[in-house]
Motif scaffolding. Structure first.
Motif, short mmCIF file in Angstrom:
data_model
loop_
_atom_site.label_atom_id
_atom_site.label_comp_id
_atom_site.label_asym_id
_atom_site.label_seq_id
_atom_site.Cartn_x
_atom_site.Cartn_y
_atom_site.Cartn_z
N ARG A 108 0.83 -1.21 0.00
CA ARG A 108 0.00 0.00 0.00
C ARG A 108 0.86 1.25 0.00
NH1 ARG A 108 -2.98 -3.04 3.82
NH2 ARG A 108 -1.96 -1.89 5.51
N HIS A 109 1.97 1.21 0.73
CA HIS A 109 2.85 2.38 0.80
C HIS A 109 3.46 2.70 -0.56
CE1 HIS A 109 5.58 5.31 2.62
NE2 HIS A 109 6.59 4.71 1.98
N LEU A 110 3.82 1.67 -1.31
CA LEU A 110 4.42 1.86 -2.63
C LEU A 110 3.38 2.10 -3.71
CD1 LEU A 110 7.20 -0.91 -2.57
CD2 LEU A 110 7.47 1.54 -2.16
N GLY A 111 2.12 1.91 -3.36
CA GLY A 111 1.07 2.10 -4.35
C GLY A 111 1.06 1.03 -5.41
N GLU A 112 1.60 -0.16 -5.07
CA GLU A 112 1.65 -1.27 -6.02
C GLU A 112 0.96 -2.48 -5.41
OE1 GLU A 112 5.74 -1.95 -6.85
OE2 GLU A 112 6.05 -0.03 -7.85
N PRO A 113 -0.37 -2.51 -5.44
CA PRO A 113 -1.08 -3.66 -4.87
C PRO A 113 -0.70 -4.94 -5.59
CG PRO A 113 -2.56 -2.30 -6.18
CD PRO A 113 -1.30 -1.52 -6.05
N HIS A 114 -0.44 -5.97 -4.80
CA HIS A 114 0.02 -7.23 -5.37
C HIS A 114 -1.18 -8.03 -5.87
CE1 HIS A 114 2.79 -10.52 -6.04
NE2 HIS A 114 2.01 -11.33 -5.36
N ASP B 159 5.16 -14.88 -6.41
CA ASP B 159 5.23 -13.48 -6.00
C ASP B 159 5.51 -12.56 -7.19
OD1 ASP B 159 6.07 -10.94 -4.95
OD2 ASP B 159 6.34 -11.90 -3.00
N ARG B 160 6.75 -12.55 -7.65
CA ARG B 160 7.20 -11.75 -8.81
C ARG B 160 7.13 -10.24 -8.56
NH1 ARG B 160 5.19 -14.72 -14.43
NH2 ARG B 160 5.74 -16.83 -13.79
N SER B 161 7.08 -9.80 -7.34
CA SER B 161 7.07 -8.36 -7.07
C SER B 161 8.43 -7.92 -6.57
CB SER B 161 6.00 -8.02 -6.02
OG SER B 161 6.32 -8.57 -4.76
N ARG B 162 8.82 -6.70 -6.94
CA ARG B 162 10.10 -6.17 -6.47
C ARG B 162 10.11 -5.97 -4.97
NH1 ARG B 162 10.52 -1.03 -10.28
NH2 ARG B 162 8.31 -1.03 -9.68
N SER B 163 8.98 -5.51 -4.43
CA SER B 163 8.91 -5.31 -2.98
C SER B 163 9.03 -6.64 -2.25
CB SER B 163 7.59 -4.63 -2.61
OG SER B 163 6.47 -5.41 -3.02
N GLY B 164 8.41 -7.70 -2.80
CA GLY B 164 8.50 -9.01 -2.18
C GLY B 164 9.93 -9.54 -2.19
N PHE B 165 10.62 -9.36 -3.31
CA PHE B 165 12.01 -9.83 -3.40
C PHE B 165 12.90 -9.04 -2.45
CE2 PHE B 165 16.28 -10.03 -5.15
CZ PHE B 165 16.41 -11.38 -5.44
N GLY B 166 12.72 -7.71 -2.42
CA GLY B 166 13.55 -6.89 -1.53
C GLY B 166 13.32 -7.20 -0.07
N LEU B 167 12.06 -7.36 0.32
CA LEU B 167 11.77 -7.72 1.71
C LEU B 167 12.31 -9.11 2.05
CD1 LEU B 167 8.15 -6.38 2.24
CD2 LEU B 167 10.19 -5.68 3.48
N GLY B 168 12.21 -10.04 1.09
CA GLY B 168 12.73 -11.37 1.33
C GLY B 168 14.23 -11.36 1.57
N VAL B 169 14.96 -10.58 0.77
CA VAL B 169 16.41 -10.47 0.96
C VAL B 169 16.73 -9.83 2.31
CG1 VAL B 169 18.51 -9.38 0.10
CG2 VAL B 169 16.91 -10.43 -1.50
N GLY B 170 16.00 -8.76 2.65
CA GLY B 170 16.22 -8.10 3.93
C GLY B 170 15.92 -9.01 5.11
N ILE B 171 14.84 -9.77 5.02
CA ILE B 171 14.50 -10.71 6.09
C ILE B 171 15.56 -11.79 6.22
CG2 ILE B 171 12.85 -12.52 6.71
CD1 ILE B 171 10.69 -10.69 5.39
N ALA B 172 16.04 -12.31 5.08
CA ALA B 172 17.06 -13.36 5.11
C ALA B 172 18.34 -12.84 5.76
CB ALA B 172 17.35 -13.84 3.69
N PHE B 173 18.74 -11.62 5.42
CA PHE B 173 19.96 -11.04 6.00
C PHE B 173 19.82 -10.84 7.51
CE2 PHE B 173 22.29 -7.24 7.37
CZ PHE B 173 23.59 -7.63 7.09
N LEU B 174 18.72 -10.21 7.92
CA LEU B 174 18.51 -9.92 9.34
C LEU B 174 18.39 -11.20 10.16
CD1 LEU B 174 18.03 -7.79 11.55
CD2 LEU B 174 15.61 -7.85 10.97
#
Length: 233
Positions: free
Chosen positions: A93-99, A149-164
């Motif tokens: 919602r914040h990015l304005g890109e509903p999945h 998924d195929r969303s950029r936000s999903g991939f970015g959050l997934g990478v961030g979650i994996a790192f943290l």
């Protein structure tokens, strides 16, 4: 006020804004509780697979559940699942890109099944070395993202979650909370970030699907089902 008119003695009704805020807060709470219990259940099942294959080892004095898992693992995973599941639709919602890619429960269930399969492969499948296993799980995890998924936000959050999550796990192992057999990535296994990435994508898809549902209606339906169930007196 005109003569002869009196104020209505009944209680004042809340405006549409207050009603909307109340509905959103209840919806958020219900979604968080559902995500928490989903995370607890998956943690118990997946951690059981890891322990059975002797991938993770907990000290005997902290073995405290029916599934031979440390007591703090399911609550931590449940909390993380709730945070991730609520964060994904919020970021959308914040990015304005509903999945909108494959938005149905059957797709979400298949995503969960693939995630369980990836976790099972990390404990069950034998490779010549950890590098081959890590590369295979990385390809499977990215394939899970591309399929469900195929969303950029999903991939970015997934990478961030994996790192943290990997950093937190490293700290826990370093402090002796538990350990991995044959660690090859500092104190953990090199394929662990792939599992965290796939888990983040999976819980994100569940959270997105729950955000599209009317949680209050689902809750009332569930309570009605329990009330009518012959097993509940």
């Amino acid at each position: 006020m005109a003569e002869g008119e009196t104020e209505s003695p009944g209680p004042k009704k809340c405006g549409p804004y207050i009603s909307s805020v109340t509905s959103q807060s209840v919806n958020l709470m219900i979604r968080g509780v559902v995500l928490f219990f989903i995370g607890v259940f998956l943690a118990l099942v997946l951690n059981l697979l890891q322990i059975q294959r002797n991938v993770t080892l907990f000290p005997p004095d902290v073995i405290a559940s029916i599934f031979s898992s440390a007591w703090w693992v399911p609550p931590c995973c449940g909390t993380a699942s709730a945070v991730i599941g609520l964060l994904y639709p919020c970021i959308d919602r914040h990015l304005g890109e509903p999945h909108k890619f494959k938005r149905e429960w059957s797709s979400v269930m298949r995503c969960v099944a693939v995630f369980v399969g990836i976790n099972h492969a990390s404990a069950k499948v034998d490779f010549d070395n950890n590098i081959q296993l890590s590369l295979t799980l990385a390809a499977l995890s990215i394939g899970l993202w591309w399929t469900f998924d195929r969303s950029r936000s999903g991939f970015g959050l997934g990478v961030g979650i994996a790192f943290l999550a990997t950093v937190v796990t490293q700290l826990l192992v370093y402090n002796g909370v538990y350990q991995y057999t044959s660690p090859d990535f500092l104190y953990v296994r090199s394929w662990l970030p792939c599992i965290f990435f796939a888990g983040g994508i999976t819980m994100g898809n569940i959270g997105r699907q729950l955000a599209m549902a009317n949680m209050q209606r689902l809750l009332l339906m569930g309570l009605s089902f329990l009330k009518c169930s012959p097993f509940v007196k």
